[in-house]
Design a protein around this motif. Sequence first.
Motif, PDB file in Angstrom:
ATOM      1  N   GLN A   1      20.885  -3.014   3.539  1.00 56.55           N
ATOM      2  CA  GLN A   1      21.564  -4.216   2.315  1.00 56.55           C
ATOM      3  C   GLN A   1      20.145  -4.731   1.527  1.00 56.55           C
ATOM      4  OE1 GLN A   1      24.284  -4.899   2.350  1.00 56.55           O
ATOM      5  NE2 GLN A   1      25.161  -3.397   3.885  1.00 56.55           N
ATOM      6  N   TRP A   2      19.728  -4.643   0.129  1.00 58.25           N
ATOM      7  CA  TRP A   2      19.258  -4.709  -0.334  1.00 58.25           C
ATOM      8  C   TRP A   2      18.519  -6.030  -0.275  1.00 58.25           C
ATOM      9  CZ3 TRP A   2      18.826  -7.857  -4.515  1.00 58.25           C
ATOM     10  CH2 TRP A   2      19.629  -8.448  -4.944  1.00 58.25           C
ATOM     11  N   TYR A   3      19.684  -7.351  -0.105  1.00 56.77           N
ATOM     12  CA  TYR A   3      19.679  -8.100  -0.403  1.00 56.77           C
ATOM     13  C   TYR A   3      18.588  -9.300   0.823  1.00 56.77           C
ATOM     14  CZ  TYR A   3      23.668  -8.564   1.203  1.00 56.77           C
ATOM     15  OH  TYR A   3      24.540  -7.734   2.572  1.00 56.77           O
ATOM     16  N   LEU A   4      18.669  -8.459   1.661  1.00 53.71           N
ATOM     17  CA  LEU A   4      17.991  -8.332   2.882  1.00 53.71           C
ATOM     18  C   LEU A   4      16.644  -7.880   2.830  1.00 53.71           C
ATOM     19  CD1 LEU A   4      21.212  -8.264   5.365  1.00 53.71           C
ATOM     20  CD2 LEU A   4      19.956 -10.402   4.716  1.00 53.71           C
ATOM     21  N   ALA A   5      16.777  -6.145   2.349  1.00 49.75           N
ATOM     22  CA  ALA A   5      15.735  -5.543   2.663  1.00 49.75           C
ATOM     23  C   ALA A   5      14.275  -5.584   1.673  1.00 49.75           C
ATOM     24  CB  ALA A   5      15.854  -3.840   2.614  1.00 49.75           C
ATOM     25  N   LEU A   6      14.914  -6.314   0.084  1.00 48.50           N
ATOM     26  CA  LEU A   6      13.977  -7.104  -0.539  1.00 48.50           C
ATOM     27  C   LEU A   6      12.889  -7.856  -0.055  1.00 48.50           C
ATOM     28  CD1 LEU A   6      12.602  -6.167  -3.554  1.00 48.50           C
ATOM     29  CD2 LEU A   6      14.918  -7.648  -4.416  1.00 48.50           C
ATOM     30  N   PRO A   7      12.938  -9.211  -0.249  1.00 43.41           N
ATOM     31  CA  PRO A   7      12.325  -9.513   0.223  1.00 43.41           C
ATOM     32  C   PRO A   7      11.318  -9.120   1.495  1.00 43.41           C
ATOM     33  CG  PRO A   7      14.559 -10.520   0.974  1.00 43.41           C
ATOM     34  CD  PRO A   7      15.132  -9.560   0.124  1.00 43.41           C
ATOM     35  N   ILE A   8      11.801  -9.190   2.237  1.00 40.66           N
ATOM     36  CA  ILE A   8      11.035  -8.534   3.671  1.00 40.66           C
ATOM     37  C   ILE A   8       9.951  -7.162   3.312  1.00 40.66           C
ATOM     38  CG2 ILE A   8      11.352  -6.892   5.866  1.00 40.66           C
ATOM     39  CD1 ILE A   8      13.882  -8.678   6.855  1.00 40.66           C
ATOM     40  N   ALA A   9      10.365  -6.336   2.614  1.00 40.57           N
ATOM     41  CA  ALA A   9       9.336  -5.281   2.109  1.00 40.57           C
ATOM     42  C   ALA A   9       8.048  -5.819   1.555  1.00 40.57           C
ATOM     43  CB  ALA A   9      10.612  -4.515   1.437  1.00 40.57           C
ATOM     44  N   LEU A  10       8.745  -6.627   0.095  1.00 39.35           N
ATOM     45  CA  LEU A  10       7.915  -7.511  -0.179  1.00 39.35           C
ATOM     46  C   LEU A  10       6.737  -8.105   0.196  1.00 39.35           C
ATOM     47  CD1 LEU A  10       9.930  -8.670  -3.790  1.00 39.35           C
ATOM     48  CD2 LEU A  10       9.037  -6.976  -3.599  1.00 39.35           C
ATOM     49  N   VAL A  11       7.334  -8.630   1.669  1.00 37.17           N
ATOM     50  CA  VAL A  11       6.031  -9.326   2.133  1.00 37.17           C
ATOM     51  C   VAL A  11       5.518  -8.998   2.439  1.00 37.17           C
ATOM     52  CG1 VAL A  11       6.300 -11.071   3.763  1.00 37.17           C
ATOM     53  CG2 VAL A  11       7.998 -12.105   2.398  1.00 37.17           C
ATOM     54  N   ALA A  12       5.823  -8.074   3.035  1.00 37.14           N
ATOM     55  CA  ALA A  12       5.199  -6.805   4.788  1.00 37.14           C
ATOM     56  C   ALA A  12       4.689  -6.343   3.715  1.00 37.14           C
ATOM     57  CB  ALA A  12       6.348  -6.128   5.241  1.00 37.14           C
ATOM     58  N   GLY A  13       4.507  -6.059   2.152  1.00 34.76           N
ATOM     59  CA  GLY A  13       3.723  -4.803   1.720  1.00 34.76           C
ATOM     60  C   GLY A  13       2.784  -6.202   0.702  1.00 34.76           C
ATOM     61  N   ALA A  14       2.890  -7.156   0.520  1.00 35.24           N
ATOM     62  CA  ALA A  14       2.391  -8.442  -0.090  1.00 35.24           C
ATOM     63  C   ALA A  14       0.930  -9.160   1.107  1.00 35.24           C
ATOM     64  CB  ALA A  14       2.640 -10.027  -0.183  1.00 35.24           C
ATOM     65  N   VAL A  15       1.864  -8.970   2.189  1.00 38.52           N
ATOM     66  CA  VAL A  15       0.539  -9.360   3.569  1.00 38.52           C
ATOM     67  C   VAL A  15      -0.047  -8.195   3.542  1.00 38.52           C
ATOM     68  CG1 VAL A  15       0.697 -10.617   5.938  1.00 38.52           C
ATOM     69  CG2 VAL A  15       2.520 -11.203   4.575  1.00 38.52           C
ATOM     70  N   ILE A  16       0.226  -7.218   4.210  1.00 39.24           N
ATOM     71  CA  ILE A  16      -0.500  -6.122   4.673  1.00 39.24           C
ATOM     72  C   ILE A  16      -1.601  -6.186   3.201  1.00 39.24           C
ATOM     73  CG2 ILE A  16      -0.907  -3.360   4.482  1.00 39.24           C
ATOM     74  CD1 ILE A  16       0.062  -4.530   7.030  1.00 39.24           C
ATOM     75  N   ALA A  17      -1.474  -5.716   2.200  1.00 39.37           N
ATOM     76  CA  ALA A  17      -2.542  -6.127   1.226  1.00 39.37           C
ATOM     77  C   ALA A  17      -3.622  -7.195   0.649  1.00 39.37           C
ATOM     78  CB  ALA A  17      -2.106  -5.800  -0.522  1.00 39.37           C
ATOM     79  N   ALA A  18      -2.740  -7.902   1.424  1.00 39.01           N
ATOM     80  CA  ALA A  18      -4.101  -9.114   1.704  1.00 39.01           C
ATOM     81  C   ALA A  18      -4.768  -8.971   2.735  1.00 39.01           C
ATOM     82  CB  ALA A  18      -2.698 -10.907   1.791  1.00 39.01           C
ATOM     83  N   LEU A  19      -4.480  -8.550   3.652  1.00 35.88           N
ATOM     84  CA  LEU A  19      -5.074  -8.905   4.493  1.00 35.88           C
ATOM     85  C   LEU A  19      -6.241  -7.642   4.439  1.00 35.88           C
ATOM     86  CD1 LEU A  19      -2.786  -9.266   7.847  1.00 35.88           C
ATOM     87  CD2 LEU A  19      -4.426 -11.077   6.726  1.00 35.88           C
ATOM     88  N   VAL A  20      -5.831  -6.921   4.138  1.00 37.26           N
ATOM     89  CA  VAL A  20      -7.215  -5.506   3.472  1.00 37.26           C
ATOM     90  C   VAL A  20      -7.909  -5.762   2.299  1.00 37.26           C
ATOM     91  CG1 VAL A  20      -7.178  -3.417   2.661  1.00 37.26           C
ATOM     92  CG2 VAL A  20      -5.515  -3.771   4.306  1.00 37.26           C
TER      93      VAL A  20
END
Length: 302
Positions: free
Chosen positions: A58-77
């Motif tokens: 379900q894109w409307y559920l997957a999209l925000p979760i993927a964006l948050v995950a990508g942003a958090v991982i990249a920010a931590l690195v």
Amino acid sequence: MANGLVLGSLIGLIALGYTMVYGIIQLINFAHGEIFMVGAYGGLAALTYLLPAAIANQWYLALPIALVAGAVIAALVAVAAERFAYRPLRDAPRLAPLITALGVSVALQEAVRVFYPDATAALPFPSIFIEGTLEIPVPGGTVPIKYAGILLALVSLALAAGLQVFVDRSRTGRAMRATAQDRDIARLMGIDPDRVIVLTFLIGGALAGVGGVLYGGYLNNINIDMGFQNGIFAFTAAVLGGIGSIRGAVVGGLAIGLVKSLGGQYLPGGTAYDYVWIFVVLIVVLVFRPQGFFGETERVRA
């Protein structure tokens, strides 16, 4: 042209990280392209290993979760790179942190290659937005553009505008501008430069992570080389627009996207020479305006 605007929006979003870090500590963070790549893999990991299939589909559920995950991982690195690779060399000659940035870039690539499953080849990236294309009418026909591309462009430009407002109007943004002007004087005024620098890396990394996830959703695949290529484009965009300028990074990114798209179609050599035309434009601009479109001429005080 539509594809050029989409690519240009992405390049501008990545270029924000380059221009912010350089504006604060005069460091060209060549590892920023790999932080963008790590963000894409962070989003893919969340979609693949953390979310149940019912949610991931379900894109409307997957999209925000993927964006948050990508942003958090990249920010931590990005923050880890600042703390352990760049901070010890902050007062060293400029060549030392520059070489370190190249080393961090290679280390991130190899870390993903070794530790992420099957990362030695391109990996499919799930669709995280509405599938299909929008047909834009133009003289002589229509131009198709994927809905995921429209999302990428709109989110990139919105984040860039939000960052500009944050830097111009917030108290933290004023602290960032003060640190960029004179770190020692900013410390005397009660500003903690270390905190400001960490926040700069954090914001730049998060924006790159968001860009990585949206880019993966647009192309429906990612690979460990995506950071190097787009990182070079983003650095070029930052220089073209005036490194240190947020507005310049976006305009430079859009210019490069359009040159790459239109140059491949209308200039001699076709797509085989689109990189050549990008750097021809860069050279011409720097010859007549060395500080870039929106950069300020540095004044050296006696």
